[in-house]
Design an enzyme around this catalytic site. Structure first.
Site, mmCIF file in Angstrom:
data_model
loop_
_atom_site.group_PDB
_atom_site.id
_atom_site.type_symbol
_atom_site.label_atom_id
_atom_site.label_comp_id
_atom_site.label_asym_id
_atom_site.label_seq_id
_atom_site.Cartn_x
_atom_site.Cartn_y
_atom_site.Cartn_z
ATOM 1 N N CYS A 186 0.826 -1.215 0.000
ATOM 2 C CA CYS A 186 0.000 0.000 0.000
ATOM 3 C C CYS A 186 0.859 1.263 0.000
ATOM 4 O O CYS A 186 0.337 2.369 -0.147
ATOM 5 C CB CYS A 186 -0.933 -0.011 1.198
ATOM 6 S SG CYS A 186 -1.729 -1.610 1.412
ATOM 7 N N LYS A 214 -10.391 5.862 4.073
ATOM 8 C CA LYS A 214 -11.709 5.413 4.527
ATOM 9 C C LYS A 214 -12.830 5.873 3.607
ATOM 10 O O LYS A 214 -13.693 5.072 3.234
ATOM 11 C CB LYS A 214 -11.951 5.926 5.953
ATOM 12 C CG LYS A 214 -13.334 5.633 6.496
ATOM 13 C CD LYS A 214 -13.521 4.147 6.731
ATOM 14 C CE LYS A 214 -14.992 3.748 6.863
ATOM 15 N NZ LYS A 214 -15.629 3.567 5.549
ATOM 16 N N HIS A 252 -9.176 3.747 -1.533
ATOM 17 C CA HIS A 252 -7.802 3.265 -1.409
ATOM 18 C C HIS A 252 -7.406 2.402 -2.609
ATOM 19 O O HIS A 252 -7.287 1.188 -2.492
ATOM 20 C CB HIS A 252 -7.660 2.491 -0.092
ATOM 21 C CG HIS A 252 -6.295 1.952 0.180
ATOM 22 N ND1 HIS A 252 -5.130 2.534 -0.287
ATOM 23 C CD2 HIS A 252 -5.894 0.861 0.901
ATOM 24 C CE1 HIS A 252 -4.088 1.819 0.126
ATOM 25 N NE2 HIS A 252 -4.518 0.806 0.838
#
Lengths: 388, 388
Positions: free
Chosen positions: A84, A330, A334
């Site tokens: 990520c 959130k 993402h």
């Protein structure tokens, strides 16, 4: 050593865009960044590109050349992968290379295409960011891993599901006006608490969504910005990277993120700032508990105090330190490989005053971006400052 | 700007090692390199790690932290992916970062685990280095792509299957004494010509094998080498990277490799050398035709003259410019992500005089490593020189 300016920023909308290929997404974000920068495409000397799971979602590796093609430039291009934090590490290297005079104009960015996979497929694909031998084969998925981290945090420092729900509520509220965000709507604490359990104590609204999207920033040397009379009023003044053991079982304390602390300390020292100087931050809230850990790793709150920061209004847009004004992972979404540079794109706009939420931080001069890989086995932190 | 020395080099044996994981392979190669360098592991400030297909062969991404763990160091680690040039681009970034004072001690390396897949699976996995939308879906595999390049070369410049067979024969002969090589045996021109067709005009002995293995080098600043009294007599004095369109159909002429030419010109200018100064080279011979294209891209031969270089004895170990004294990808093997740094590991040993084939280049002072991704949509070139 020259200074590094962010000359331009671009993003696609983040959301469920299963029919768009990565190259199509990056073409939009990358070209928007170059246009925003006002640089000639032939001046771009390299593309530093983050992508996480293209092998699994598009059967495509070797994406550097495709990213350059999508951008319409003929320049060396390299793909960086750090789960990520993929575009965060790509950006870090671009910052170093501009700073060190290796290039005057570089594009750093990233893309992820995920929603063309089923939920089961994307969950399995995301699991390659954890340790296949010692975590994944034992059944660990990312919601499960972060649930263990949340449990450890609650045990050591206290905190409740309701505290975490306030993180989600805050970030959803911030996303409402952000036309790049996946969820441009508010949620309530009650909705968050009542959402289905995913991995105790984390429920659905504690988790970021699965998202498609791309982002890019154009970095230029200060000299280039001046010579070409660019409007590039935001500088990247600090960069830091940290690493940790891959598997949770090998960590001393899973209620902390030492890799992020290491990255932050390096970035602050690099920029010559302290956490107290920071006016606004974008942090890696893949789960609500991740935002809490980030706030503490970055030195904004003492251990055990990050969990109530949103609830107490300290990190809301009216608070002392607004966090994730973009909506965060959130609510903004993402798209894994795009997240790191999207944080910097958002901060750039916030600091130069043309972000929908700039009104909440009118005097902001220092911003911090925190991008984490896996369960923070890797972390990258950047400091941005208003330069003029 | 400090100078960059190669303080140590390490490799596993290259071959069919299907039961060894990537982390196991890299632990061996990386620790061998650190031991060879004589540096303390706690001095390692970063790991620049190349891997190509771990997502497909081991269901493992985010391999930077695992590489650091395997090495036994606690340092930031990043995975680079540029198909077959993965560890080449990792090395390039490490060279830049040492040169620019970002670190004094870095490990660059790479790993690939491939033989745990079936031949069909590994062929399909390798195809992710080509353009999924415009090549792979149309049926292109790498043997097919390089066969098209060979056909175009023959049409434009002449050359025969027998010319190419001499490349394979040369590289096999070089591998005989190399205990790291997958095929430590000679072949004849007749055997090469008689081997089964893979993709006309390329036959089995025109192709490198599928290989498992790992490699690593330790880079240090000149100051660090002197302060710590290291035996680090080889310097990396030049680095270059080039890029091209991904798909063959988008290239002007598939009988040339402009990305490699671009990388070579940058590396030579960086080092202040010309092709005439080069005494020994390791080039990316994934197929015999690829060595021919490399020789021309690197400026060692004019267009159309590279194809007879091996046959005429110009690039054999007794020739003016020995090429692939290690055995090359053809006979030493090609564990994709490990290849780039293995070339530099071999050259380091050749230049410092402790390679089994050093006797063939006793006076060599300048070496070149050429590492290519895909059908040379990306290319990295490094110049190594004896420094003392």
């Amino acid at each position: 050593m020259t200074k590094v300016r962010v000359a331009g920023a671009g993003m696609t909308e983040f959301g469920s865009l299963p029919e768009r290929t990565s190259r199509d997404l990056f073409a939009e974000a990358g070209r928007a960044a170059v246009e925003d920068a006002g640089v000639a495409r032939e001046d771009v000397e390299g593309v530093y590109y983050g992508n996480f799971m293209g092998e699994l979602s598009e059967h495509q590796g070797h994406q550097g050349p495709l990213a350059a093609e999508a951008l319409g430039v003929q320049a060396p291009a390299t793909r960086y992968e750090s789960a990520c934090a993929s575009s965060g590490v790509a950006l870090r290297q671009a910052v170093r290379d501009v700073r060190n005079g290796e290039a005057d104009v570089l594009v750093a960015g990233g893309t992820e295409r995920m929603t063309n996979l089923s939920t089961a497929e994307s969950t399995e694909a995301l699991a390659i960011a954890a340790d296949e031998l010692y975590e994944v084969r034992a059944g660990v998925t990312f919601p499960g891993a972060y649930a263990m981290m949340a449990t450890a945090y609650f045990e050591q420092f206290g905190g409740t599901r309701e505290d975490l729900a306030h993180v989600a509520v805050k970030n959803h509220a911030n996303a409402v006006g952000n036309d790049r965000a996946q969820y441009q709507r508010e949620i309530t604490v009650a909705e968050a608490l009542d959402s289905p359990a995913v991995a105790d104590p984390l429920h659905l609204y504690d988790a970021c969504p699965v998202t498609d999207g791309a982002s890019a920033v154009v970095l230029v040397s200060e000299d280039y910005a001046e010579t070409n009379d660019l409007d590039a009023g935001v500088a990247i003044t600090g960069t830091g990277q940290g690493g940790d053991r891959m598997a949770l079982q090998d960590r001393e304390n899973v209620a902390t993120s030492p890799a992020a602390t290491e990255a932050a300390e390096e970035a602050y020292a690099d920029a010559g700032v302290t956490p107290d100087d920071v006016d606004v931050a974008e942090v890696h809230d893949c789960f609500t508990i991740a935002e809490v850990l980030a706030l503490e790793s970055l030195g904004f709150f003492e251990q055990g105090e990050g969990v109530t920061a949103a609830r107490d209004g300290k990190t809301t847009r009216d608070g002392d330190l607004p966090v994730n004004l973009s909506g965060g992972l959130k609510a903004k979404g993402h798209p894994v490989g795009a997240t790191g540079t999207s944080q910097v794109a958002e901060l750039t706009k916030l600091l130069r005053g043309d972000h929908v939420n700039s009104e909440h931080v009118p005097d902001a001069r220092v911003g911090v971006a925190h991008n984490a890989g896996g369960t923070v086995a890797s972390a990258v932190v950047h400091v941005l400052e208003v330069a003029e």
